[in-house]
Design a protein around this motif. Structure first.
Motif: not given
Length: 244
Positions: A11, A14, A101-102, A155, A189-190, A192-194, A197, A244
């Protein structure tokens, strides 16, 4: 992304493919999931793909076979290699899940992802509460402590969260629950993605509190309370992902 936790580790940036074979798999696989290669269309011929990816015919054909095995492609004699219908995609394959995810947001996919978790994880958690062992509780408390010490490192916090859910899935002694690893990791992952960052410690504290309650209910052997606590952690993940 086949090792549990590898998607969450990626995350913050990449990782590149390790070789030509995996590069082609990732590029075409992600292209199918994102719609760059639309469903029902035929891929460019071998010569074009070999030139695009700068690989040999052997590397290309092996990559395409791998993607066929994942249900994303289907080779047709005298027609070429076509992008398969979504109903053929192996959505329990960790790579196929990771490519989502992307991809552009898909409300039906996200709804299904969390519905699968709501259907099975609470059952697994209740079963663990019924026959938990001291070693299992110690492991769960260890990952709770890792979450506590990672409030400034989203993370690492996410990885600790995922490992806690993996322990629950393992402790249920149900191979079909273990098959959910990829689903559970992608949902995390969805969520925690934001946060990776843009860290928000108050959000992580709220997640931590819900997981503390989950482990407490398991430790006390409270099957109904454990089921409810697991449902609440899943719903919380869903709400964070929607932001997110």
């Amino acid at each position: 992304m086949s090792e549990p936790g590898s998607l969450l580790r990626s995350l913050s940036g990449r990782s590149t493919a390790r070789n030509f074979h995996s590069h082609v798999i990732n590029e075409i696989g992600a292209g199918v999931i994102s719609g760059r290669y639309p469903i029902g269309t035929t891929l460019p011929n071998d010569a074009e793909l070999m030139a695009d990816f700068e690989v040999s015919r052997t590397v290309l054909r092996e990559a395409l076979k791998t993607l066929e095995a994942k249900g994303l492609l289907e080779a047709r004699p005298k027609v070429g290699t076509k992008v398969a219908k979504k109903s053929r995609w192996n959505l329990y394959d960790p790579q196929v899940l990771a490519w989502h995810l992307d991809a552009p947001p898909d409300a039906e996919f996200l709804s299904g992802l969390h519905e699968v978790r709501r259907s099975l994880e609470p059952i697994a958690a209740a079963e663990v509460a019924r026959r938990r062992t001291a070693d299992q509780i110690r492991l769960m408390l260890y990952w709770i402590r890792q979450m506590e010490t990672s409030l400034t490192s989203p993370q690492n916090f996410a990885l600790a969260d995922f490992e806690l859910h993996r322990i629950v899935a393992d402790a249920a002694h149900n191979p079909f629950i273990r098959a959910l690893y990829g689903v559970i990791e992608l949902a995390h992952a969805f969520a925690y993605q934001r946060l990776v960052d843009t860290p928000e410690e108050e959000v992580l504290v709220a997640i931590l509190d819900k997981h503390k309650m989950l482990v407490e209910r398991i430790e006390y052997g409270d099957e109904a309370g454990t089921r409810t606590a697991m449902l609440e952690t899943i719903e919380h993940d869903r709400q964070i992902a929607l932001r997110s």
